[in-house]
Design a protein around this motif. Structure first.
Motif, mmCIF file in Angstrom:
data_model
loop_
_atom_site.group_PDB
_atom_site.id
_atom_site.type_symbol
_atom_site.label_atom_id
_atom_site.label_comp_id
_atom_site.label_asym_id
_atom_site.label_seq_id
_atom_site.Cartn_x
_atom_site.Cartn_y
_atom_site.Cartn_z
ATOM 1 N N VAL A 55 0.731 -1.276 0.093
ATOM 2 C CA VAL A 55 0.083 0.128 0.120
ATOM 3 C C VAL A 55 0.859 1.263 -0.147
ATOM 4 O O VAL A 55 1.611 1.368 0.771
ATOM 5 N N GLY A 56 0.812 2.170 -1.184
ATOM 6 C CA GLY A 56 1.548 3.410 -1.034
ATOM 7 C C GLY A 56 0.923 4.474 -0.461
ATOM 8 O O GLY A 56 -0.035 4.301 0.218
ATOM 9 N N ALA A 57 1.382 5.653 -0.606
ATOM 10 C CA ALA A 57 0.719 6.971 -0.054
ATOM 11 C C ALA A 57 0.640 7.890 -0.849
ATOM 12 O O ALA A 57 1.402 8.308 -1.856
ATOM 13 N N VAL A 58 -0.580 8.765 -0.555
ATOM 14 C CA VAL A 58 -0.803 9.997 -1.439
ATOM 15 C C VAL A 58 -0.729 11.226 0.003
ATOM 16 O O VAL A 58 -1.381 11.177 0.816
ATOM 17 N N LEU A 59 0.670 11.781 0.204
ATOM 18 C CA LEU A 59 0.742 12.531 1.286
ATOM 19 C C LEU A 59 0.014 13.918 1.083
ATOM 20 O O LEU A 59 0.195 14.570 -0.115
ATOM 21 N N ASP A 60 -0.321 14.441 2.252
ATOM 22 C CA ASP A 60 -1.384 15.719 2.139
ATOM 23 C C ASP A 60 -0.960 16.307 3.572
ATOM 24 O O ASP A 60 -1.209 15.870 4.632
ATOM 25 N N TYR A 61 -0.232 17.610 3.473
ATOM 26 C CA TYR A 61 -0.034 18.282 4.763
ATOM 27 C C TYR A 61 -1.141 19.013 4.855
ATOM 28 O O TYR A 61 -1.432 20.050 4.460
ATOM 29 N N SER A 62 -1.842 18.422 5.969
ATOM 30 C CA SER A 62 -3.181 18.916 6.090
ATOM 31 C C SER A 62 -3.488 19.960 7.332
ATOM 32 O O SER A 62 -4.414 20.220 8.232
ATOM 33 N N VAL A 63 -2.535 20.828 7.338
ATOM 34 C CA VAL A 63 -2.742 22.311 7.919
ATOM 35 C C VAL A 63 -3.611 23.216 7.467
ATOM 36 O O VAL A 63 -3.722 23.434 6.400
ATOM 37 N N GLU A 64 -4.419 23.930 8.360
ATOM 38 C CA GLU A 64 -5.167 24.613 8.140
ATOM 39 C C GLU A 64 -5.609 25.667 9.005
ATOM 40 O O GLU A 64 -5.453 25.718 10.176
ATOM 41 N N GLU A 65 -5.823 27.056 8.573
ATOM 42 C CA GLU A 65 -5.920 28.327 9.456
ATOM 43 C C GLU A 65 -7.054 27.844 10.215
ATOM 44 O O GLU A 65 -8.174 27.567 9.833
ATOM 45 N N ASP A 66 -6.747 28.359 11.482
ATOM 46 C CA ASP A 66 -8.197 28.112 12.515
ATOM 47 C C ASP A 66 -8.768 29.738 12.547
ATOM 48 O O ASP A 66 -8.570 30.543 13.127
#
Length: 547
Positions: free
Chosen positions: A82-93
């Motif tokens: 199983v591979g990966a699709v990376l997503d840096y999931s930081v979001e402004e609050d």
């Protein structure tokens, strides 16, 4: 990742898919809510709260805080294929009010007074205006991660974040993907305007086709006779025959005596100003209007900067051997996003598919969009790469269309969306069979869709080892689909969010709201896994990978 929005159409549950328009619906445990998360943080204090999150909610759906922390999970998954699709999931609050203010300010800086209230805005189509009531683009999109424009330096920061994500993907996995969102790389207002330009230009083509007795034909089958078209343009006062003649010159354009939609689209180059050239009739007023008349010098610069940022990301992805997944967004941004992604594909997909576009199959126009873009890749000889999803913004899209007063762009039922998904997928699979220059990620948690894909691959002779057809599911969801596919040798990926607990929390806390049905699905997954465990135990094949 694109948004973790829901893909369910009204009247039907089930069938989730990948983030990013994928229509994924990975949700929090039933007891979690944003209020409880806030309360827990205050009561427990930051260190204990973070520990609790990593043991529960955060730990279920997020791989870790940084590039190093995610490696054990990535490698563990890789051991199972199983591979990966990376997503840096930081979001402004941001509060809803702050989000609306940012959105209004980003359009007012260019258009004063704000576009939605200006007289010129009335000439623009309702779908492509800024509307204060929908300034917070997170509204009705419980699971979506959203970027709001602050200034150009903030866009540069987002670009640097995506570059780090590409490097993380290169450093932690082989054949990995990295997800990006174009609303992070420039002023959304530009995407809104450019989308309107593209849609009006395409509609004008179909109006001309209707004049030539070709109303209602499929997009790729519609061909305008050049001479009749030039006469029509002259009669409308858009251009004399002499003036329009140079439009239809070039190696292929108009040589056959006809112009199809791809020829027509090529008249708009996203990197040049054509406001003096392109005048089209407003069917309501009967007046001729310049198509790009509202593009200012500053907007032209912003467009170039967005293209430059995309170029930097695409080059880094190419250098590091990472595929770049451009996520889909709201329908009123999507024509521009797809067009800009197409420009990247034309440049970077010459030898293999590096840039992947995303098509949301809950849109009524999805099949036309897929077939036109596949045909362009076929004519120009580059590799077509796509992620197919059901869609992430249904509730918001429907509310916006109803309140503002334009046609709902979404298919009416879940069944119609599934039909559209399978129709688009089948078209791409046929293209893979014929040319081997197309690639598709089936971003779906829908078991019927996965079975449909496997059956069609077998019928068309597409072997998993060719790595032309990928599968994708959300981290923490549908392991009973992901891991058997990986063990059977199919290219399959988890969409892997990562980032610091506090900075990922705004995105996670909205996902927590979508908790209805989660426990049912979690229990079902547990029961399926337990049944499979017992079956293998009694069959004496507990550790057999292909049973």
């Amino acid at each position: 990742a694109e948004s973790r929005g829901r893909s369910r159409q009204r009247g039907r549950g089930g069938a989730q898919t990948l983030p990013g328009g994928a229509g994924g619906s990975a949700t929090a445990h039933g007891c979690v809510s944003p209020v409880l998360l806030l309360l827990a943080r205050r009561v427990l204090g930051q260190p204990l709260f973070e520990r609790l999150m990593k043991m529960t909610f955060y730990g279920q759906f997020v791989a870790g805080e940084d590039q190093e922390a995610i490696k054990p999970l990535i490698r563990r998954n890789q051991a199972f294929g199983v591979g990966a699709v990376l997503d840096y999931s930081v979001e402004e609050d941001l509060t809803a009010e702050e989000a609306e203010q940012k959105e209004a300010q980003s359009s007012a800086e260019v258009h004063s007074p704000p576009l939605a209230s200006s007289a010129g805005a009335e000439q623009r189509e309702k779908q492509y205006r800024v509307h204060r009531g929908f300034g917070d683009r997170r509204g009705g999109v419980i699971s979506a991660r959203t970027y709001f424009y602050a200034d150009e330096s903030k866009c540069d920061q987002h670009m640097e974040t995506f570059l780090r994500c590409i490097d993380a993907s290169s450093g932690s996995s082989e054949d990995g993907f990295s997800a990006i969102k174009l609303t992070a790389l420039g002023r959304p207002q530009f995407l809104l305007q450019f989308s309107e330009v593209l849609v009006k230009w395409r509609r004008f083509f179909h109006q001309m086709a209707a004049e030539q007795g070709q109303a209602g034909q499929a997009a790729l089958e519609t061909k305008l006779e050049v001479e009749k078209l030039q006469e029509a343009l002259a009669n409308l006062g858009i251009a004399t025959k002499a003036e329009s003649q140079h439009w239809f010159t070039g190696e292929n354009l108009g040589v056959s005596g006809t112009v199809d939609l791809l020829d027509w689209n090529s008249l708009i180059d996203s990197r040049t100003k054509l406001s003096k050239l392109l005048l089209i009739p407003n069917m309501q007023t009967g007046q001729l209007e310049p198509l790009l008349s509202r593009f200012t010098e500053e907007e032209d610069l912003q467009m170039k900067r967005m293209l430059q940022r995309m170029d930097v990301l695409a080059k880094r992805a190419t250098e590091t051997g990472v595929r770049l997944m451009v996520d889909a967004e709201q329908s009123y941004f999507q024509p521009a996003i797809s067009r800009l992604t197409l420009e990247m594909q034309r440049r970077f997909n010459r030898d293999q598919a590096i840039i992947f576009n995303t098509y949301q199959c809950y849109l009524k126009e999805a099949y036309d969009n897929v077939t036109v873009d596949v045909e362009l890749s076929r004519r120009e000889g580059w590799h077509f790469g796509t992620k197919l999803v059901r869609g992430a913004y249904m509730e918001q899209e429907r509310n916006r269309a109803a309140q503002i007063g334009y046609e709902d762009p979404i298919n009416p039922t879940y069944e119609k969306t599934s039909e559209m998904y399978h129709r688009c997928l089948d078209y791409i699979l046929e293209e893979i069979k014929h040319s081997r220059k197309a690639n598709v990620m089936v971003a779906s948690h829908n078991e019927d869709t996965v079975k449909f894909t496997l059956r069609r691959m077998m019928e068309l002779g597409i072997h998993p080892s060719e790595k032309k057809v990928y599968f994708g599911q959300l981290l923490g969801m549908c392991d009973q689909i992901t891991f058997p596919l990986g063990q059977a040798g199919f290219p399959v990926y988890k969409y892997v969010p990562y980032g610091p607990v506090n900075e990922v929390l705004p995105y996670l806390s909205r996902r927590a709201q979508e908790n209805r049905g989660f426990m049912k699905r979690a229990n079902r997954e547990r029961d399926l896994l337990w049944s499979e465990f017992k079956r293998r135990l009694f069959a004496g094949s507990l550790f057999g990978p292909n049973h």
